[in-house]
Design a protein around this motif. Structure first.
Motif, PDB file in Angstrom:
ATOM      1  N   ILE A  54       0.965  -1.605  -0.089  1.00  0.00           N
ATOM      2  CA  ILE A  54      -0.246  -0.219  -0.125  1.00  0.00           C
ATOM      3  C   ILE A  54       1.123   0.915  -0.575  1.00  0.00           C
ATOM      4  CG2 ILE A  54      -0.268  -0.111   2.879  1.00  0.00           C
ATOM      5  CD1 ILE A  54      -3.465   0.708   2.350  1.00  0.00           C
ATOM      6  N   LEU A  55       0.445   1.911  -0.876  1.00  0.00           N
ATOM      7  CA  LEU A  55       0.894   3.305  -0.274  1.00  0.00           C
ATOM      8  C   LEU A  55       0.577   4.097  -0.671  1.00  0.00           C
ATOM      9  CD1 LEU A  55       3.201   5.780  -1.566  1.00  0.00           C
ATOM     10  CD2 LEU A  55       1.911   5.539  -3.747  1.00  0.00           C
ATOM     11  N   LEU A  56       0.290   5.494   0.502  1.00  0.00           N
ATOM     12  CA  LEU A  56      -0.805   6.447   1.098  1.00  0.00           C
ATOM     13  C   LEU A  56      -0.503   7.627   0.354  1.00  0.00           C
ATOM     14  CD1 LEU A  56      -1.000   5.476   4.781  1.00  0.00           C
ATOM     15  CD2 LEU A  56      -2.293   4.661   2.656  1.00  0.00           C
ATOM     16  N   ILE A  57      -1.587   8.838  -0.439  1.00  0.00           N
ATOM     17  CA  ILE A  57      -0.955  10.099  -0.438  1.00  0.00           C
ATOM     18  C   ILE A  57      -1.014  11.146   0.690  1.00  0.00           C
ATOM     19  CG2 ILE A  57      -0.570  11.663  -2.079  1.00  0.00           C
ATOM     20  CD1 ILE A  57      -1.214   9.286  -4.366  1.00  0.00           C
ATOM     21  N   ASP A  58      -0.519  11.405   1.493  1.00  0.00           N
ATOM     22  CA  ASP A  58      -0.762  12.361   3.091  1.00  0.00           C
ATOM     23  C   ASP A  58      -1.260  11.285   3.813  1.00  0.00           C
ATOM     24  OD1 ASP A  58       0.114  14.858   1.667  1.00  0.00           O
ATOM     25  OD2 ASP A  58      -1.928  14.845   1.195  1.00  0.00           O
ATOM     26  N   GLN A  73       4.172  -4.365   2.813  1.00  0.00           N
ATOM     27  CA  GLN A  73       4.957  -3.354   2.484  1.00  0.00           C
ATOM     28  C   GLN A  73       4.251  -1.726   2.034  1.00  0.00           C
ATOM     29  OE1 GLN A  73       6.428  -3.701  -1.411  1.00  0.00           O
ATOM     30  NE2 GLN A  73       6.564  -6.451  -1.408  1.00  0.00           N
ATOM     31  N   ARG A  74       4.944  -0.939   2.882  1.00  0.00           N
ATOM     32  CA  ARG A  74       3.525   0.286   3.362  1.00  0.00           C
ATOM     33  C   ARG A  74       5.082   1.679   3.108  1.00  0.00           C
ATOM     34  NH1 ARG A  74       2.843  -1.226   9.578  1.00  0.00           N
ATOM     35  NH2 ARG A  74       5.348  -1.691   9.044  1.00  0.00           N
ATOM     36  N   CYS A  75       3.808   2.342   2.506  1.00  0.00           N
ATOM     37  CA  CYS A  75       4.696   3.742   2.361  1.00  0.00           C
ATOM     38  C   CYS A  75       3.715   4.624   2.101  1.00  0.00           C
ATOM     39  CB  CYS A  75       5.447   3.440   0.513  1.00  0.00           C
ATOM     40  SG  CYS A  75       6.443   4.733   0.195  1.00  0.00           S
TER      41      CYS A  75
END
Length: 256
Positions: A54-58, A73-75
């Motif tokens: 997962i990719l969080l935007i903000d 996997q986290r970013c």
């Protein structure tokens, strides 16, 4: 890979129940959100997720753990360091587990003591405008935005889709407009639109006129308005958006 959105501006919910004019409409908007969760908005952000991670935007949501706990996997990708976009990092940093990479714009001040006491947050060197970052199957290109402190939007590309995520901003710098025009047709444009049409250009966020100008200039297949303010929600009760332009709603998702 899917993308999910949250869509609120930074202004807090009003408490007025005045029964006349604009105040009545504003109260109606808030009452509708109290009754039905689908009309509620939380701090503007997005999540891109797939079986790989997962990719969080903000990070404006107060609790980020439910988004992150299911993935190894986290970013996190930050547009800027205003509190309404980073407040979820403060409790998250004291968690236990593998460090979480955090990418963002060049802003030495950061927010409060995040840089001094990062905990499990692994703040990476600041991103450089127009220099791509590759994360899993994503090619992410930072682009400058117009805001009250250093802010980046992102062109996000997969082999099948091209999305521009552009908030917070008022208008776009010429270099950003020119760059995005040169990249080919956007599948989706997600653009800051906090206010209804205004007689005077707002200082830090697009009004609807500015957002639609960007939509016309970039000609995406679809545009989603985000960072929605209360006055715009009221305006949209009685006005129709052009074809291909939509208001983002919390929980809205689409496939990349």
């Amino acid at each position: 890979m899917c993308c999910a959105l949250a869509s609120d501006g930074a202004n807090s919910s009003p408490t007025t129940t005045n029964g006349c004019g604009a105040h009545r409409l504003l109260s109606d908007v808030c009452h509708r959100a109290q009754l039905e969760s689908r009309w509620r908005r939380h701090s503007c952000c997005a999540a891109l997720y797939s079986p790989e991670g997962i990719l969080l935007i903000d990070a404006g949501l107060p609790s980020l753990a439910p988004w992150l706990s299911m993935y190894t996997q986290r970013c996190i990708l930050l547009t800027h360091y205003h509190m309404d976009h980073v407040q979820g990092l403060f409790p998250l940093r004291w968690g236990v587990g593998k460090p979480i990479p955090v990418y963002g714009p060049p802003d030495p001040a950061g927010c409060d003591d995040l840089f001094k006491h990062p905990g499990m947050l692994d703040f990476k060197p600041p991103l450089t405008a127009f220099q791509p970052l590759h994360l899993n199957r994503l090619r992410i290109t930072p682009v400058p935005l117009n805001h009250s402190r250093p802010t980046l939007g992102y062109l996000i590309e997969t082999s099948e889709c091209r999305i521009a995520y552009l908030t917070d901003t008022v208008g776009l710098p010429d270099e950003t407009l020119q760059f995005l025009e040169q990249q080919g047709t956007l599948d989706r444009l997600i653009i800051d639109c906090t206010e209804p049409p205004a007689a005077v250009m707002p200082r830090n966020h697009n009004d609807l006129t500015s957002a639609l100008h960007i939509h016309v200039r970039l000609r995406p297949q679809e545009t989603y308005l985000t960072h929605i303010g209360h006055a715009l929600d009221v305006y949209l009760q009685t006005h129709v958006l052009p074809q291909g332009v939509h208001v983002a709603r919390d929980g809205m998702s689409f496939t990349l």
